[in-house]
Design an enzyme around this catalytic site. Structure first.
Site, PDB file in Angstrom:
ATOM      1  N   ASP A 168      17.931  21.367 -15.271  1.00  0.00           N
ATOM      2  CA  ASP A 168      19.194  20.492 -15.879  1.00  0.00           C
ATOM      3  C   ASP A 168      20.377  20.167 -16.593  1.00  0.00           C
ATOM      4  O   ASP A 168      20.570  21.295 -16.526  1.00  0.00           O
ATOM      5  CB  ASP A 168      18.439  20.186 -17.280  1.00  0.00           C
ATOM      6  CG  ASP A 168      18.703  18.439 -17.519  1.00  0.00           C
ATOM      7  OD1 ASP A 168      19.159  18.510 -17.332  1.00  0.00           O
ATOM      8  OD2 ASP A 168      17.927  18.493 -18.556  1.00  0.00           O
ATOM      9  N   ASP A 195       0.864  -1.113   0.115  1.00  0.00           N
ATOM     10  CA  ASP A 195       0.211   0.070   0.224  1.00  0.00           C
ATOM     11  C   ASP A 195       0.464   1.455   0.067  1.00  0.00           C
ATOM     12  O   ASP A 195       0.645   2.285   0.194  1.00  0.00           O
ATOM     13  CB  ASP A 195      -0.790  -0.308   1.079  1.00  0.00           C
ATOM     14  CG  ASP A 195      -0.247   0.113   2.385  1.00  0.00           C
ATOM     15  OD1 ASP A 195       1.308   0.071   2.548  1.00  0.00           O
ATOM     16  OD2 ASP A 195      -0.951   0.268   3.647  1.00  0.00           O
ATOM     17  N   GLU A 241      26.238  21.889 -19.498  1.00  0.00           N
ATOM     18  CA  GLU A 241      24.891  21.588 -19.751  1.00  0.00           C
ATOM     19  C   GLU A 241      24.244  23.117 -18.374  1.00  0.00           C
ATOM     20  O   GLU A 241      24.647  22.397 -17.590  1.00  0.00           O
ATOM     21  CB  GLU A 241      23.965  20.807 -19.356  1.00  0.00           C
ATOM     22  CG  GLU A 241      22.601  20.887 -19.384  1.00  0.00           C
ATOM     23  CD  GLU A 241      22.284  19.295 -19.566  1.00  0.00           C
ATOM     24  OE1 GLU A 241      22.048  18.321 -18.585  1.00  0.00           O
ATOM     25  OE2 GLU A 241      20.748  19.052 -19.722  1.00  0.00           O
TER      26      GLU A 241
END
Ligand code: GLY
Ligand code: MN
Ligand code: MN
Length: 435
Positions: free
Chosen positions: A268, A37, A405
């Site tokens: 990012d 659960d 990046e």
């Protein structure tokens, strides 16, 4: 923080494009069971969130342009003391109206009774089929009910239209979205600096990941925007390496590609650095080529420039660099024509960035790469991956994977690099790691 008035404007603008013959239907993201659960952390569907700011599961948004009783309808969970004791408060119908400005809110349990009413009289349903098969079925069942009623002379929808107009809206970021993204980047900045400062030979990749997570969470970014990539040595050459379970060795490069998600917006960012704080001459040579390519690509960004020009610049500089290193041989022009760089650089220059890390929006319009526009946000992320698997590659280059990046916004006259101040040159990185 995105204000309620901005969500309202987005709904209004989108409904304007949809027009009175259409209806928009977007389901919230499903909850995903992990085991037993226990569930994976819940993350709202980005389209749903973009139009509502509403973060609860088990909800359906209907936008019905020009509907007399109201255009913005939310089906959502009822308040329920038994559930709220365990899981915390719910907005309920009153909250949907008061806190999220829904014109009407109905219990989600009434969806199947009421949905046909929103379909009757509309020609098109703006809904992306195939993403959520369970909800596809719910919607199609209700569409069938409506078809049964058209003998009475009522119009029933005769087509689905993807939510692509909304994605074009999402592509152009507002000032407040850019402010939220700047915050995501600022948190990511702290995380990268912390991980770099912590790094030394002998620590495990996951320990650097823990340093990232520490900064993310303590600054209010409860989740990374994607699984953090922390690769050392040969793992720097695996583009989406997420095992993060290896011991970092002296002489390794370390590549960290990690971004915070803040108020559902992604950063990012990638940085590559030497585990022991000093680049070897080979690592440095490769690093400087990638950096030169990245800086030149960023410099070219302005309204009107083609999406593909960053990639062209990167390919040119990195191919030249590989020739200078003696890794590729021949004329740069011919090597580019033959795509000789592909074993070393196999991805593109970047991607749109926003609520999704690989954000929505077209890259081409009518088969042509699109021109950049003010408000677009995207990554610029060249990389060279000198894997030992590349046939004929001299050993001294093995395991040098470098990606750099950054996240860039197109401004009125040029661009702004949101992640500009994260250490990036060899000198900056070595200085940071020496302390
Ligand atoms: N972090 C995934 C990417 O850079 O596209
Ligand atoms: Mn990345
Ligand atoms: Mn990226």
């Amino acid at each position: 923080m995105i204000k309620l008035s901005e969500y309202a404007k987005r709904r209004k603008d989108f409904m304007q494009q949809v027009g009175p013959s259409g209806v928009v239907i977007i389901a919230s993201a499903p909850e995903r069971p992990r085991n037993g659960d226990a569930f994976y952390p819940y993350r709202q569907n980005s389209d749903f969130y973009y139009l509502t700011g509403f973060e609860e599961p088990e909800a359906v948004l209907v936008l019905a342009p020009k509907r007399k009783e109201g255009e913005f309808i939310l089906f959502n969970r009822v308040r329920d003391r038994d559930h709220e004791i365990w899981d915390g408060p719910r907005a309920g119908q009153e909250g949907a109206v008061h806190d999220f400005q829904a014109d009407q809110s109905f219990p989600i349990s009434q969806l199947n009774d009421l949905l046909p009413e929103f379909l009757i009289g509309r020609e098109t349903i703006h809904y992306t089929l195939g993403l959520n098969r369970d909800f596809d079925k719910t919607l199609l069942n209700n569409l069938n009910k409506v078809r049964g009623k058209i003998r009475g002379g009522l119009q029933s929808p005769n087509g689905f239209i993807d939510i692509s107009n909304l994605h074009e809206m999402r592509l152009l970021k507002s000032a407040s979205e850019i402010a939220v993204m700047q915050k995501a980047v600022d948190i990511t900045h702290k995380a990268h600096v912390r991980a770099m400062a912590f790094c030394k030979p002998g620590v495990y990749e996951y320990q650097l990941e823990a340093e990232l997570m520490y900064e993310f969470q303590r600054n209010g970014a409860r989740s990374p925007a994607y699984n953090s990539i922390v690769g050392s040595g040969r793992n720097t050459c695996i583009l989406h390496y997420i095992s993060n379970n290896q011991k970092i060795a002296d002489g390794d490069l370390v590549l960290i590609d990690a971004g915070a998600e803040y108020q559902n917006y992604a950063a990012d960012i990638t940085r590559t650095f030497p585990a022991n704080g000093k680049f070897t001459s080979e690592q440095r040579a490769v690093y400087d080529i990638v950096l030169e390519a990245q800086l030149a690509a960023i410099k070219s960004i302005k309204p009107g420039a083609s999406w593909v020009s960053a990639q062209d610049i990167i390919v040119k500089i990195m191919t030249q660099g590989l020739v200078d290193l003696g890794i590729l041989k021949g004329s740069v022009e011919t090597l580019i024509e033959k795509e000789a760089y592909l074993p070393y650089y196999m991805h593109r220059s970047g991607h749109w960035l926003g609520l999704d890390v690989h954000d929505v929006g077209r890259y081409r319009v009518h088969t042509k790469w699109r021109p950049l526009e003010q408000g677009m946000v995207f990554t610029v992320e060249p990389g060279l991956y000198l894997s030992s698997d590349i046939p004929g590659l001299a050993k001294r280059w093995h395991h040098i994977g470098v990606r750099i990046e950054d996240n860039v916004v197109v401004t009125e006259k040029g661009h702004q690099v949101l992640s500009n101040s994260i250490p990036k040159t060899v000198t900056e990185i070595e200085a940071l790691m020496a302390n």
